[in-house]
Design an enzyme around this catalytic site. Structure first.
Site, PDB file in Angstrom:
ATOM      1  N   THR A   1       0.834  -1.194   0.000  1.00  0.00           N
ATOM      2  CA  THR A   1       0.000   0.000   0.000  1.00  0.00           C
ATOM      3  C   THR A   1       0.873   1.252   0.000  1.00  0.00           C
ATOM      4  OG1 THR A   1      -1.787  -1.124   1.157  1.00  0.00           O
ATOM      5  CG2 THR A   1      -1.743   1.278   1.297  1.00  0.00           C
TER       6      THR A   1
ATOM      7  N   ALA B   1      -5.385 -12.399   2.427  1.00  0.00           N
ATOM      8  CA  ALA B   1      -4.485 -12.408   3.581  1.00  0.00           C
ATOM      9  C   ALA B   1      -4.723 -11.198   4.483  1.00  0.00           C
ATOM     10  CB  ALA B   1      -3.025 -12.409   3.091  1.00  0.00           C
TER      11      ALA B   1
ATOM     12  N   TYR C   1      -8.125  -8.911   5.837  1.00  0.00           N
ATOM     13  CA  TYR C   1      -9.134  -8.257   5.006  1.00  0.00           C
ATOM     14  C   TYR C   1     -10.281  -9.236   4.716  1.00  0.00           C
ATOM     15  CZ  TYR C   1      -5.544  -4.719   4.967  1.00  0.00           C
ATOM     16  OH  TYR C   1      -4.625  -3.787   5.381  1.00  0.00           O
TER      17      TYR C   1
END
Length: 357
Positions: free
Chosen positions: A25, A174, A177
């Site tokens: 991210t 994974a 989430y």
């Protein structure tokens, strides 16, 4: 002899090496979840990886976890990704989009919607919002009739990803989430066909993957898993049995790969290697842990049966990581303060290795 720099055939792709840039991210998207020119430059700089897996991309608005993240649930978003995929391909690379539905790891201030999850149980910790970190809110438990539409959201986003030029997609199963929440032994307290037994808890993951395979084909579809991982308060108290059952259900689909994180001990991961007949990517160190993946960890897992090795922070700070590892050059450190700050600093400003004159 197989090495990190041996070529590999992955689905319809020929990879020049066995190094995968892990999804990370970076919250650099424009308003509306659009990809940007800076994102195109960022991924193109790292195109020497055998495969790039993009940052998490939300497949629906309610699936958005963090502000500043990109999407693939509108045509405008898909069109914005074309410059990114073109830049990677022009530079000789290959790129999959990671499809990430945050589930309960979200906030109404980010999406305008109450987060959803398998059960009305809040995540542990604070989530990012436009005004800063806030306690994770209580999600709304999905009705049984609603669950399939969230599985189909991955498939719909996958179609847009292929239209946008991606070579394939990775479903984010994974790190706490939505898919991980359904797999969980504590976040999923459902009494319907999507909960309870292992067979029930893996059902959502299998349906999401199967729908994606129907949409874009198995050679373009992978999934990432974190067996036994404890992110956002998610637990898997039966990690080996759960993930063994999941891989057994996914095996007939002929996926491009399964991507495992080192969130449990080697014994469990090697057991899953024996169960999974297809291509296996292993991320050899705990994500966000104290260690970064290096040549030693990569070689260790190639020796244990992994086909490909994913590197996160190494690629973030070293756009030329493949060459640095190939010839033994120093690995530059990453500036953690710039992970999520936005802008090009700590994003486009990491240089390739500068050889002395």
């Amino acid at each position: 002899m197989t090495t990190l720099f041996s070529s590999y055939r992955l689905g319809d792709l020929t990879m020049p090496n066995r190094m995968v840039m892990a999804p990370m991210t970076r919250v650099r998207a424009a308003a509306g979840g659009l990809a940007t020119p800076s994102m195109a430059t960022y991924y193109a700089q790292r195109a020497t990886a055998g495969l790039i897996v993009s940052e998490g991309v939300q497949p629906s608005l309610v699936g958005q976890s963090n502000p500043g993240t990109p999407g693939l649930h509108t045509e405008e978003q898909a069109a914005s990704w074309r410059a990114v995929t073109d830049a990677v391909h022009i530079n000789g690379g290959r790129i999959f989009a990671q499809l990430m539905h945050g589930g309960r790891v979200s906030h109404p201030d980010t999406t305008g919607h109450q987060p959803v999850g398998p059960s009305a149980i809040a995540a542990v910790g604070e989530v990012f919002t436009p005004t800063g970190p806030q306690p994770a809110p209580m999600p709304r438990a999905l009705n049984t009739s609603e669950v399939p539409e969230h599985a189909l959201a991955y498939a719909e986003a996958a179609r847009r990803a292929i239209d946008a030029g991606f070579d394939g997609v990775e479903l984010h199963g994974a790190n706490g989430y939505l898919i991980s929440q359904f797999l969980s032994s504590n976040a999923n307290q459902r009494a319907d066909r999507y909960g309870g037994t292992i067979a029930g808890r893996i059902r959502f993951a299998v349906e999401a993957v199967a729908a994606t395979v129907d949409a874009i084909g198995a050679p373009r579809t992978g999934i990432r898993l974190s067996p036994g991982g404890g992110f956002w308060g998610v637990e898997e108290n039966d990690a080996l049995a759960l993930n063994t059952a999941l891989l057994a259900e996914l095996s007939p689909l002929g996926l491009a790969y399964v991507h495992l994180e080192a969130t449990t001990d080697d014994e469990v991961l090697v057991g899953l290697r024996h169960v999974w007949p297809g291509a296996l990517i292993v991320n050899p160190v705990l994500p966000m842990g104290p260690k970064q993946t290096g040549r030693e960890e990569a070689d260790h897992w190639l020796g244990l049966g992994a086909d490909l090795i994913s590197f996160g922070r190494g690629f973030l700070a070293n756009p030329d990581l493949v060459e640095r590892l190939r010839v033994g050059l120093p690995i530059a450190p990453v500036d953690e303060a710039t992970y999520y700050q936005g802008g090009d600093a700590g994003y486009l400003t990491y240089p390739a290795y500068q050889h002395a004159a």
